[in-house]
Design a protein around this motif. Structure first.
Motif, short mmCIF file in Angstrom:
data_model
loop_
_atom_site.label_atom_id
_atom_site.label_comp_id
_atom_site.label_asym_id
_atom_site.label_seq_id
_atom_site.Cartn_x
_atom_site.Cartn_y
_atom_site.Cartn_z
N GLN A 1 34.13 45.84 43.76
CA GLN A 1 35.29 44.99 43.96
C GLN A 1 35.53 44.08 42.75
OE1 GLN A 1 37.51 44.79 46.48
NE2 GLN A 1 36.55 46.52 47.53
N MET A 2 36.77 43.82 42.51
CA MET A 2 37.13 42.86 41.48
C MET A 2 37.79 41.67 42.14
SD MET A 2 39.74 43.32 38.23
CE MET A 2 38.64 43.72 36.89
N GLN A 3 37.38 40.48 41.74
CA GLN A 3 38.00 39.26 42.24
C GLN A 3 38.91 38.70 41.15
OE1 GLN A 3 34.35 39.54 42.53
NE2 GLN A 3 34.93 40.61 44.40
N LEU A 4 40.10 38.30 41.57
CA LEU A 4 41.09 37.75 40.66
C LEU A 4 41.51 36.39 41.19
CD1 LEU A 4 43.29 40.96 40.24
CD2 LEU A 4 41.52 40.12 38.68
N VAL A 5 41.44 35.37 40.35
CA VAL A 5 41.79 34.02 40.77
C VAL A 5 42.83 33.45 39.82
CG1 VAL A 5 40.96 31.70 41.24
CG2 VAL A 5 39.50 33.66 41.75
N GLU A 6 44.00 33.17 40.37
CA GLU A 6 45.11 32.63 39.58
C GLU A 6 45.09 31.11 39.60
OE1 GLU A 6 46.88 36.19 41.97
OE2 GLU A 6 45.54 34.49 42.34
N SER A 7 45.67 30.52 38.57
CA SER A 7 45.86 29.08 38.51
C SER A 7 47.03 28.78 37.58
CB SER A 7 44.59 28.38 38.01
OG SER A 7 44.28 28.80 36.70
N GLY A 8 47.49 27.54 37.63
CA GLY A 8 48.53 27.11 36.71
C GLY A 8 49.91 26.95 37.30
N GLY A 9 50.06 27.32 38.56
CA GLY A 9 51.36 27.16 39.19
C GLY A 9 51.68 25.70 39.44
N GLY A 10 52.93 25.43 39.82
CA GLY A 10 53.32 24.07 40.10
C GLY A 10 54.82 23.92 40.14
N LEU A 11 55.27 22.69 40.12
CA LEU A 11 56.70 22.37 40.17
C LEU A 11 57.18 22.03 38.76
CD1 LEU A 11 59.31 21.66 41.72
CD2 LEU A 11 58.37 19.35 42.03
#
Length: 124
Positions: A1-11
């Motif tokens: 399995q590969m885990q992918l974690v996103e960040s950086g979103g916002g308003l």
């Protein structure tokens, strides 16, 4: 399995910029083409951008061409999506994706792994 974690979103206000990141773990990062998709409320998930294993090849949806840039840092197991000149219609949850080829990672039904998404909201 590969885990992918996103960040950086916002308003962000229309015309502004954001940079999304996605960190991968669990599989050999350099054996996967990577991509970004997005899903707006009430709409289907759609392709945004893809990048090849070594970063030499990229592709973009027409709606983001010239405004978004996808890149990857294989030493950090990370991909990025730089988003400039943002528009209210870019508002969506953005998902990181991994696939065996550029073709696979550009097609919702053929993606091997998905992240959980990060929300981008562009106000007018």
């Amino acid at each position: 399995q590969m885990q992918l974690v996103e960040s950086g979103g916002g308003l962000v206000q229309a015309g502004g910029s954001l940079r999304l990141s996605c960190v991968a773990s669990g599989r050999t990062f350099t054996t996967y083409s990577m991509g970004w998709f997005r899903q707006a409320p009430g709409k289907e998930r759609e392709f945004v951008a893809a990048i090849s294993r070594n970063g030499a090849g990229t592709s973009y949806a027409d709606s983001v061409k010239g405004r978004f840039t996808i890149s990857r840092d294989n030493a950090k197991n990370t991909i990025y999506l730089r988003m400039n000149s943002l528009k209210p219609e870019d508002t969506a949850v953005y998902y990181c994706a991994a696939g065996g080829s550029m073709t696979q990672v550009s097609t919702v039904s053929r993606v091997n792994y998905w992240g959980k998404g990060t929300l981008v909201t562009v106000s007018s």
